[in-house]
Design a protein around this motif. Structure first.
Motif, short mmCIF file in Angstrom:
data_model
loop_
_atom_site.label_atom_id
_atom_site.label_comp_id
_atom_site.label_asym_id
_atom_site.label_seq_id
_atom_site.Cartn_x
_atom_site.Cartn_y
_atom_site.Cartn_z
N ALA A 265 0.88 -1.09 0.28
CA ALA A 265 0.04 -0.15 -0.27
C ALA A 265 1.00 1.02 -0.23
N GLY A 266 0.37 2.73 -0.34
CA GLY A 266 0.77 3.53 -0.71
C GLY A 266 1.30 3.93 -2.40
N ASP B 10 -0.76 2.63 -5.56
CA ASP B 10 -1.63 4.23 -6.40
C ASP B 10 -1.48 4.25 -7.48
N LEU B 11 -0.03 4.63 -7.69
CA LEU B 11 0.54 4.99 -9.74
C LEU B 11 0.38 3.74 -10.24
N LEU B 12 1.23 2.62 -9.79
CA LEU B 12 1.80 2.08 -10.34
C LEU B 12 0.01 0.12 -10.41
N VAL C 145 0.04 -2.17 -13.37
CA VAL C 145 0.61 -3.94 -12.99
C VAL C 145 -0.87 -5.42 -13.09
N ALA C 146 -2.11 -4.22 -12.61
CA ALA C 146 -3.25 -5.56 -13.17
C ALA C 146 -3.04 -5.73 -14.59
N GLY C 147 -2.83 -4.79 -15.15
CA GLY C 147 -3.37 -5.28 -16.86
C GLY C 147 -2.07 -6.01 -17.07
N PHE D 67 -3.05 6.68 -14.80
CA PHE D 67 -2.39 6.79 -15.60
C PHE D 67 -2.00 4.99 -16.40
N ARG D 68 -1.26 5.13 -17.83
CA ARG D 68 -1.20 4.90 -18.80
C ARG D 68 -0.06 4.32 -19.11
#
Length: 350
Positions: free
Chosen positions: A210-211, A215-217, A221-223, A317-318
């Motif tokens: 968490a953090g 938040d940003l990536l 990563v899930a993609g 973000f992409r």
């Protein structure tokens, strides 16, 4: 420090420059946008990969021939261009003039489509290519056969920084630009790191702490990786940051700014995923407590509450998909059946 001179007449073509790692975002920009210089002043980098024409089709080259060129997964065509091109910031060029008939571009500058477009002012030999069209980082690329590197008589070579030096003063790169767009260096750097993460995780799910990292990536990563158990763990690590206990399966670490090599934990064990040092520093290291100076009114450790608000992006973000796919093709692991199957399932036109 070094200088580069014309191989034919010996005229000096650059200011004194020192070698650094080739930026991971070198070949990845945003179409229809003007970009700043690729290199910092007084630095140069060398591209070890072949670049540009001649190109040969994958079916003609074959898997072994492509691997010799650094390509390990099927692509449309493979470059057999020159290796070892040297890139500098445009402001560090000296004694070169444009070749007018070689200055074609797409719409907002020159892109080198007709070959070298800069000549030595002394002898007229074509020595470099200025590139500054839309979608390209501004740069001057010196042709390796047309220049020679010499030690600079004016400035001695400084000792290379160790990892402790990197931890003490990294240049943090903010992810969001003033206009609310995502930083293009971030998009490319994350795309490159995700390809290494897929290989390190062997295609399995990965959990992020968490953090800021999640938040940003998290969406990126899930993609590229599946969800659900059993997942491999990932954490930030590097100089100045103790490796978490228990040791995660994968560590996201910085690339050395001079050598490009990833930081590795003293104890070894965990797989490492290299990340652009400036991007890593933003995620891993705290920055200034306040951008506004305070003089003796607050005790140590007390933070101001009137900071400017952080920049807010106008979209999610992409990562740069081209950087992701291109990096996959250059990983030797891409010749393994599971990663080859992953590559075929995730490659997309760009």
């Amino acid at each position: 420090m070094d200088v580069f001179v014309c191989s034919r007449c010996g005229a000096q073509l650059t200011a004194p420059v020192s070698r650094v790692a080739l930026p991971v975002h070198t070949h990845y920009g945003a179409w229809e946008e003007l970009h700043p210089p690729l290199m910092e002043p007084a630095t140069y980098a060398v591209d070890p990969e072949p670049c540009g024409p001649p190109w040969r089709l994958w079916d003609e080259v074959g898997e072994a021939g492509a691997a010799a060129q650094g390509i390990h997964a099927p692509v449309h065509s493979v470059s057999f261009g020159v290796r070892g091109r040297v890139v500098i910031a445009p402001g560090d060029s000296r004694g070169m003039v444009l070749i007018p008939e070689k200055c074609a571009g797409y719409c907002q500058g020159v892109d080198g489509r007709d070959g070298p477009n800069l000549a030595c002012e002394g002898c007229g030999c074509a020595v470099a290519t200025r590139m500054d069209d839309c979608g390209l980082w501004q740069a001057v690329w010196l042709e390796p056969d047309a220049v020679r590197r010499l030690p600079s008589a004016a400035l001695p070579t400084a000792a290379p920084p160790c990892w402790d030096d990197v931890a003490a003063g990294p240049q943090r790169v903010a992810p969001v630009e003033p206009d609310g767009s995502w930083n293009r260096r971030w998009e490319a750097a994350v795309g490159v790191a995700l390809a290494h993460l897929v290989a390190a995780a062997e295609g399995r799910p990965v959990t992020l702490p968490a953090g800021p990292l999640a938040d940003l990536l998290g969406a990126s990563v899930a993609g590229v990786l599946p969800s659900g158990p059993p997942a491999r763990s990932l954490a930030l690590a590097g100089p100045g940051i103790p490796v978490p206990r228990p040791v995660p399966d994968i560590l996201l670490v910085p690339r050395h700014p001079l050598t490009g090599e990833p930081w590795r934990p003293p104890s070894g064990g965990a797989a490492v995923v290299p990340l652009d040092t400036g991007v890593w520093a933003y995620l891993a290291l705290s920055g200034e407590t306040s951008p506004l100076p305070a003089t003796g009114t607050l005790p140590d450790g007390v933070l101001r509450d009137d900071y400017p608000q952080p920049r807010r992006p106008w979209r999610l973000f992409r990562h740069d998909q081209r950087a992701f796919v291109d990096t996959l093709t250059r990983l030797p692991a891409a010749r393994r059946p599971w990663l080859r199957a992953y590559y075929e399932a995730h490659r997309h036109p760009y």
